[in-house]
Design an enzyme around this catalytic site. Structure first.
Site, PDB file in Angstrom:
ATOM      1  N   GLY A 168       0.973  -2.875   8.137  1.00  0.00           N
ATOM      2  CA  GLY A 168       0.712  -3.925   9.120  1.00  0.00           C
ATOM      3  C   GLY A 168      -0.186  -5.042   8.641  1.00  0.00           C
ATOM      4  N   THR A 169      -0.450  -5.094   7.337  1.00  0.00           N
ATOM      5  CA  THR A 169      -1.325  -6.155   6.823  1.00  0.00           C
ATOM      6  C   THR A 169      -0.747  -7.541   7.091  1.00  0.00           C
ATOM      7  OG1 THR A 169      -2.145  -4.692   5.080  1.00  0.00           O
ATOM      8  CG2 THR A 169      -2.490  -7.038   4.774  1.00  0.00           C
ATOM      9  N   GLY A 170       0.555  -7.703   6.887  1.00  0.00           N
ATOM     10  CA  GLY A 170       1.180  -8.999   7.121  1.00  0.00           C
ATOM     11  C   GLY A 170       1.143  -9.418   8.580  1.00  0.00           C
ATOM     12  N   CYS A 171       1.404  -8.446   9.473  1.00  0.00           N
ATOM     13  CA  CYS A 171       1.317  -8.729  10.914  1.00  0.00           C
ATOM     14  C   CYS A 171      -0.100  -9.157  11.288  1.00  0.00           C
ATOM     15  CB  CYS A 171       1.689  -7.481  11.719  1.00  0.00           C
ATOM     16  SG  CYS A 171       3.318  -6.805  11.373  1.00  0.00           S
ATOM     17  N   LYS A 201       1.876 -15.052   0.134  1.00  0.00           N
ATOM     18  CA  LYS A 201       0.872 -14.001  -0.025  1.00  0.00           C
ATOM     19  C   LYS A 201       1.089 -13.245  -1.332  1.00  0.00           C
ATOM     20  CE  LYS A 201       2.324 -12.324   3.760  1.00  0.00           C
ATOM     21  NZ  LYS A 201       2.589 -11.543   4.991  1.00  0.00           N
TER      22      LYS A 201
END
Length: 275
Positions: A213-216, A179
């Site tokens: 929390g974007t990755g989650c 990412k």
């Protein structure tokens, strides 16, 4: 009678609701999946910091998983915060016990948005040796990819990112999504290596502090689409669009004084089930 696709998330709890198990459940529900959860740790955190972490025992996590395995059909697994080498090894063992082969997405959670360490240093070799070969996809950001590869940093240039994805694949990961949100420039560009092919997915960066929390969210969205039968490229593309829409939908929110959450449930893509 209908049965929704199910996704099992094995991750830590974030009381602020922006990341971890809470973000995973919101994401899966918004995308029409039924979320099962196994909690690896409870964190005391808010939008500014992770103040403390209280790990579950490996026995507790094992009991949670095996109880779910015995009753509910699981269509995909997402793994988030593990914390320790023992928990990482336990997660690997539990993946081997899955009743049937399913897509497994590993969000390589090494640090929180605020910079707190969420994986012990001695757990990295265990993750590389035991966990990576078992999962379908890993989703490191640029700093996490560098840590996994033992590098100080990875330049954001396309060639360098593609080489990092290839190196992670050679390390044992079947498919890799590096990412690029931490890179410079106006675009957030993610590099997917799947079945020997590189595919890039880009979206405009959004000026907002609400990115906790974007990755989650992205990894759970990918797992949700895979659970529904999508191919890898389609799952990543749709998940990228969903996460971007969730960030946009939360731009005006003022929750806490630090890095605020995404709006998981009020996006156009979040109002209909997986097609």
């Amino acid at each position: 009678m209908t049965t929704p696709s199910t996704i099992l998330t094995i991750a830590g709890s974030d009381g602020s609701g922006g990341a971890g198990i809470q973000a995973d459940i919101k994401t899966a529900a918004a995308l029409g999946c039924y979320a099962l959860s196994v909690i690896t740790a409870i964190t005391a955190q808010n939008t500014c910091e992770v103040q403390s972490t209280y790990p579950m025992t490996c026995e507790c996590v094992t009991a949670q998983c095996r109880t779910l395995y015995s009753d509910i059909v699981i269509d995909a697994v997402k793994i988030g915060m593990l914390g320790s080498s023992a928990m990482t090894a336990t997660a690997a063992s539990l993946l081997r016990e899955l009743p049937r082969p399913v897509p497994i997405v590993l969000d390589t959670v090494l640090r929180s948005t605020s910079g707190s360490s969420l994986l012990a240093t001695d757990a990295l070799p265990v993750m590389k040796q035991e966990l990576l070969p078992l999962v379908t996809l890993i989703t490191p950001n640029l700093p996490e990819a560098a840590m996994l590869l033992g590098m100080e940093s990875i330049p954001g240039a396309q060639e360098a990112v593609e080489e990092a994805a290839l190196a992670l694949h050679r390390m044992g990961a079947h498919s890799v999504l590096v990412k690029g949100g931490h890179g410079s420039g106006p675009l957030s560009s993610d590099c997917l290596l799947h079945n020997g092919r590189i595919t890039w997915f880009s979206a405009d960066k959004i000026a907002t502090r609400n990115t906790h929390g974007t990755g989650c969210t992205l990894s759970t969205a990918i797992a949700s689409f895979l659970a529904g039968g999508a191919g890898m490229e389609e799952a990543v593309e749709r998940a990228k669009k969903y996460a971007t829409a969730a960030i946009k939908a939360a731009v005006a929110w003022e929750i806490g004084s630090g890095s605020g959450p995404l709006n998981h449930c009020q996006t156009p893509l979040g109002r209909r089930p997986i097609e």
